[in-house]
Design a protein around this motif. Sequence first.
Motif, PDB file in Angstrom:
ATOM      1  N   ARG A  45       0.860  -1.180   0.000  1.00 19.06           N
ATOM      2  CA  ARG A  45       0.000   0.000   0.000  1.00 19.06           C
ATOM      3  C   ARG A  45       0.895   1.229   0.000  1.00 19.06           C
TER       4      ARG A  45
ATOM      5  N   ARG B   7      -1.228  -4.747   7.724  1.00 14.37           N
ATOM      6  CA  ARG B   7      -0.749  -5.032   6.362  1.00 14.37           C
ATOM      7  C   ARG B   7       0.670  -5.602   6.416  1.00 14.37           C
ATOM      8  N   GLU B   8       1.031  -6.337   5.391  1.00 12.04           N
ATOM      9  CA  GLU B   8       2.376  -6.927   5.360  1.00 12.04           C
ATOM     10  C   GLU B   8       3.398  -6.004   4.719  1.00 12.04           C
TER      11      GLU B   8
END
Length: 268
Positions: A83, A105-106
């Motif tokens: 992102r 998120r990763e």
Amino acid sequence: MRIDVISLFPEFVAQCAAFGVVGRAGERGLLSLHGWNPRDYAEGNYRRVDDRPCGGGPGMVMLIDPLRASLQAAHAADPAPARVVYLSPQGVPLTQAKVRELAGRERLILLCGRYEGIDERLIQAEVDEEISIGDYVLSGGELAAAVVVDAVARLREGVLGDAESAVQDSFEDGLLDCPHYSRPIEHELGSVPEVLLSGNHAHIAAWRRMQSLGRTWQRRPDLLNEAALSKADRKLLAAFRAGLEAADEPADAPREPQVLATQGKKPL
Ligand code: SAM
């Protein structure tokens, strides 16, 4: 978690993330931080990354191509989707809820502007969201990126010694945290509240909740309007207020108590 930072000063963010629990998270592989400098992707002898604004006016604008090439390199460095966040005073304000969302998120790519900011076309084409760390203007996005890295990293599993401590922090349940004390019990600056020495966990929990509610009422009444308070919470807050009145402490009176009653919610 992997965070890539695109900045003219990527070392700045790396330095900020090199200390304390976040620094240790890096050493333990819980956070992997990578910097990309648009200047490395700029062309020409001067490796130019900025130019004058179209239409005239003061300042310089960050050019599309060096930033775009940095973004492409960052995306390509890992197959996991990332992102892209542009740190900007025009973004949505950073809150603990937003931090939690980002921590889920990763991969993140944080884009830092300088000068007057970034060419709008790059923002439109490549950025997923814009985040602001407050209603003031910094000279660059690096401090804001460092704030995001720190706040996000400490919520990742294994980063804090006791994950419970993050859950009890301010804003997690919509309230401010309670006050904390440690040894010595007696000090020339005051004593530790007796209830904390009682060993009675129910009483301690109730006291902490009351303090948390009371502080929020005193310092951030706007938060109380949004918090889902139980009947027990309302009683605790009433007890806190009664305690203040009994102790006659007007100096700590809420700054805007009227806010509580002006938003169509039950006054407390
Ligand atoms: N001309 C821009 C404006 O008024 O919206 C401000 C540009 S500022 C001088 C340069 C860079 O600092 C921005 O591109 C952004 O990356 C960063 N920045 C400044 N203030 C910020 C804030 N409150 N939150 C996040 N980033 C900020």
